[in-house]
Scaffold this motif. Structure first.
Motif, short mmCIF file in Angstrom:
data_model
loop_
_atom_site.label_atom_id
_atom_site.label_comp_id
_atom_site.label_asym_id
_atom_site.label_seq_id
_atom_site.Cartn_x
_atom_site.Cartn_y
_atom_site.Cartn_z
N SER A 125 0.85 -1.19 0.00
CA SER A 125 0.00 0.00 0.00
C SER A 125 0.89 1.25 0.00
CB SER A 125 -0.94 0.00 1.20
OG SER A 125 -0.24 0.22 2.41
N THR A 134 -1.55 3.08 5.73
CA THR A 134 -2.67 2.88 4.82
C THR A 134 -3.21 1.46 4.89
OG1 THR A 134 -0.93 2.77 3.12
CG2 THR A 134 -2.30 4.74 3.17
N TYR A 170 -5.46 -1.63 6.67
CA TYR A 170 -6.83 -1.63 7.20
C TYR A 170 -6.86 -1.41 8.71
CZ TYR A 170 -6.12 -6.51 8.70
OH TYR A 170 -5.66 -7.66 9.30
N LEU A 173 -6.47 2.30 9.38
CA LEU A 173 -7.68 2.99 8.90
C LEU A 173 -8.85 2.77 9.85
CD1 LEU A 173 -7.51 2.12 5.08
CD2 LEU A 173 -6.74 4.22 6.20
N ARG A 182 -10.79 5.56 12.04
CA ARG A 182 -12.22 5.72 11.78
C ARG A 182 -13.04 5.59 13.06
NH1 ARG A 182 -14.87 2.52 6.84
NH2 ARG A 182 -13.15 3.69 5.88
N ASP A 219 -4.39 0.29 -1.83
CA ASP A 219 -5.03 1.27 -0.94
C ASP A 219 -6.54 1.10 -0.94
OD1 ASP A 219 -2.49 2.18 -0.52
OD2 ASP A 219 -2.90 4.27 -1.04
N ARG A 220 -7.12 0.90 -2.12
CA ARG A 220 -8.57 0.74 -2.18
C ARG A 220 -9.01 -0.52 -1.47
NH1 ARG A 220 -11.79 0.02 -7.82
NH2 ARG A 220 -11.19 -2.15 -7.51
N HIS A 262 -7.59 -1.99 1.10
CA HIS A 262 -7.55 -1.77 2.54
C HIS A 262 -8.75 -0.93 2.99
CE1 HIS A 262 -3.86 -3.68 3.92
NE2 HIS A 262 -3.27 -3.29 2.79
N ARG A 263 -9.15 0.03 2.17
CA ARG A 263 -10.34 0.82 2.53
C ARG A 263 -11.59 -0.05 2.51
NH1 ARG A 263 -7.76 4.72 -0.83
NH2 ARG A 263 -9.18 4.22 -2.55
N ALA A 321 -11.62 -2.04 5.66
CA ALA A 321 -12.00 -1.17 6.77
C ALA A 321 -13.50 -0.89 6.76
CB ALA A 321 -11.22 0.14 6.71
N ASP A 322 -14.06 -0.70 5.57
CA ASP A 322 -15.51 -0.44 5.46
C ASP A 322 -16.32 -1.62 6.00
OD1 ASP A 322 -15.04 1.99 4.28
OD2 ASP A 322 -15.31 1.27 2.22
#
Length: 662
Positions: free
Chosen positions: A487, A493, A495, A498, A502, A642-643, A645-646, A649-650
């Protein structure tokens, strides 16, 4: 360390007679007195501080006595060498760095095979064995020593092989005495030797008498005007029982010893430590009570019951702690000593912005005990946070490192290959209070940056303060995926980071690239074993779980084990073991066992969770990650971009939040 005894110098002539005679002789010879110039690095250079019992009488050779003696100084230039008379083993630490072992060296020994950056540096030198004779330093042309900013306080440790650090890898440097002194930020001495008793007996030297001597053997008296201890920690009695010392004789000798030590150190706090094998406990307590009754309120008994655990904290069955045991001992003892010395004592408190400043919060597994001037983070994603006043802030870095810094919740700034004093505010801030968060690039694989915190440089008159901090913490345990490998900002960056940001919680990443769950014969690091350690790549020391408590632990392991021949049965057994270790470390935490994103060892992971629940642990959950990541979420077939890991996290953040209320 053992050295042959060195006789004390002959009784000096009266000072005026000596001076007159010397002047006369020099006049006849046409010379001037030979004396060391401050800064020349010679044995008698006043900028070199000798800590412990050193014989410096010759002026050309300094000899340390007892164990754990060391010297320290600052110096300018880019290199430093030490002169050794004959083959010797010693440790050298430069700029608060690790104690580098130099084995069997002699002559002029280069301590800086790679030159340092220009400027002022620190040096600490401690001898282990061999011809332990210091003959001076060799500096660059035009360079000089500078008086070290050493602490004014000193703690002296009196004992036997346990205090000397016997059976550990580095002996005195691994002992609880050395570690306690470093943890307190005080100078420290170890008047200790293996096999010694309190009471002198045939075959056993008694420290009740030998303590007052220059060396561990011999009869030359030590000159107690050379230094004054602010605290004396006595750990004696383990060996006396094997030499027929009765309880009455021990108590009498201990009482007299406390009295005699008090005569040498009139204002020191004296700590009588219960031996780890609980020998002469009643007699030691009685000796302390006798001194208290005699009006000495600065003598204290220290109950060590439960400090160390049999089978895990010892090297053998004779009461010798291993490195982890010594670390635990120091972590329990240091607060006891500090509480008695108090804020008004001579212990030098860490200056604002320096390692040890209580306003700096270190999140993750940081080594804050090996050195009082350099803190080292282990594992991925460790960071620190601090508030500061003024308009500028700089970071002191020992060696080259990549790091990220964020001021006042503003944008994250990347600093590439920086070292020395790093200016984090090239444009001055507005006057007032600010916050700073820093984390280092993960040191792994081919990247070998020097991730060591040496302090901040603030404006004149500025100070630090503790910023507001989250009350909860989530720990993420895993391999390169949890590290954030591939990442854009690695751990930052990933998860885990993040999710922590968050949810507004502290977060740690106990993860290493390439790690397995099960330690494999081919060298794959097994996190079932290493989860309890300070360092992912060292067997000791253990991590002190009282440093922080996790409210949730997320485990993502199994991706790498299949490539290292780990069977399904081995994996399930190890997973169950890891769940037990996590629960022992964090009794109230929610534990989330993630299905690996490649779907490996899924039945075994679920089975380990079910076994834990069936065994009465209701706060363990299996997390099905099927379908979470698509091909566009990966940089390769394994690692999320990066996406990706996002995306993780979501999906994962709400699962954690539902359990811990974040």
């Amino acid at each position: 360390m053992q050295t042959s005894p060195h006789p004390s110098p002959r009784r000096a002539l009266p000072a005026l007679v000596t001076a007159a005679l010397l002047a006369c002789l020099l006049s006849l010879a046409g010379g001037s007195p030979a004396r060391a110039a401050a800064g020349d690095g010679s044995v008698s250079d006043p900028n070199i501080a000798y800590v412990g019992r050193w014989d410096t009488s010759s002026g050309t050779a300094a000899v340390p006595h007892w164990t754990g003696a060391y010297l320290q100084t600052d110096f300018t230039g880019t290199t430093v060498k030490v002169r050794a008379r004959n083959a010797v083993n010693f440790y050298a630490s430069i700029d608060g760095g690790p104690d580098v072992f130099h084995a069997g060296v002699r002559g002029t020994v280069n301590l800086t095979p790679r030159p340092l950056s220009p400027g002022t540096h620190t040096l600490r030198l401690s001898y282990r064995s061999g011809d332990t004779v210091f003959q001076g330093l060799v500096l660059d042309s035009g360079a000089r020593t500078v008086a070290a900013g050493a602490p004014t306080g000193l703690v002296e440790f009196v004992g036997d092989s346990i205090t000397a650090g016997a059976l550990t890898d580095r002996l005195a440097l691994d002992s609880y005495a050395w570690k306690t002194g470093e943890r307190l930020g005080m100078r420290h001495t170890q008047i200790a030797r293996s096999g010694y008793c309190l009471v002198a007996q045939t075959g056993c030297t008694g420290l009740s008498g030998q303590f007052f001597k220059t060396a561990s053997t011999g009869g030359a008296a030590w000159d107690f005007s050379r230094y004054r201890a602010d605290a004396v920690v006595i750990n004696l009695g383990t060996n006396d029982i094997g030499h027929g010392v009765s309880g009455a004789a021990f108590q009498s000798a201990y009482t007299a010893f406390l009295r005699d030590v008090r005569a040498k150190y009139p204002t020191a706090h004296l700590f009588a430590v219960q031996t780890l094998k609980k020998r002469y406990v009643t007699e030691t307590r009685a000796a302390v009570s006798a001194r208290n009754s005699a009006g000495d309120a600065r003598v204290h008994y220290v109950d060590t019951s439960g400090w160390l655990t049999d089978g895990t904290d010892y090297e053998d069955g004779n009461g010798h702690p291993n490195e982890a045991g010594h670390t635990k001992f120091a972590e329990r003892l240091a607060p006891v000593v500090r509480a008695r010395l108090g804020s008004g004592a001579t212990v030098k408190a860490a200056a604002p912005g320096q390692p040890g400043d209580p306003s700096i919060k270190f999140v993750g597994r940081w080594d804050t005990t090996s050195s009082a001037t350099a803190y080292t983070p282990y594992w991925a994603g460790a960071y620190y946070r601090v508030g500061f006043t003024g308009r500028t802030v700089k970071l002191k870095q020992r060696g080259t490192i990549d790091l990220w810094a964020r001021i006042d919740n503003g944008p994250v700034t990347f600093y590439d290959d920086v070292k020395g004093t790093v200016n984090l505010t090239p444009s001055a801030l507005s006057s007032g209070a600010h916050t700073l968060q820093v984390n280092y690039q993960v040191v792994a694989g081919s990247y070998k940056g020097d991730a060591v915190f040496q302090g901040l440089v603030l404006d004149s008159g500025a100070t630090t303060f503790a910023p507001s901090a989250p009350a909860k913490l989530v720990e993420f345990v895993g391999d390169s995926i949890t590290v954030g490998t591939t990442s854009s900002q690695n751990a930052r960056t990933a998860y885990g980071w993040l999710i922590g940001e968050r949810l507004g919680v502290e977060h740690t990443q106990i993860a290493q690239g390439g790690a397995c769950l099960v330690a494999a014969p081919d060298g794959c690091v097994g996190l079932e074993r290493q989860f309890t350690k300070l360092n992912p790549n060292a067997a000791t020391p253990d991590w002190n779980f009282s440093r922080y408590r996790a409210d949730a632990v997320v485990i993502n392991l199994g991706t790498n084990d299949v490539g290292h021949g780990v069977s399904s049965a081995q994996f399930q057994s190890a997973y169950s073991s890891l769940l037990r270790k996590v629960r022992a470390a964090y009794p109230q935490a929610w534990i989330f066992a993630l299905e690996t994103f490649r779907g490996r060892y899924v039945p075994q992971t679920e089975a380990a969770v079910k076994a834990a629940v069936a065994g009465g642990d209701a706060r363990v959950s299996f997390v099905d990650t099927t379908g979470w990541l698509g091909s566009g979420d990966l940089t390769d077939s394994v690692h999320p971009n990066d996406r990706g890991h996002r995306v993780i996290a979501d999906r994962l953040a709400p699962v954690i939040a539902a359990r811990i209320g974040a």
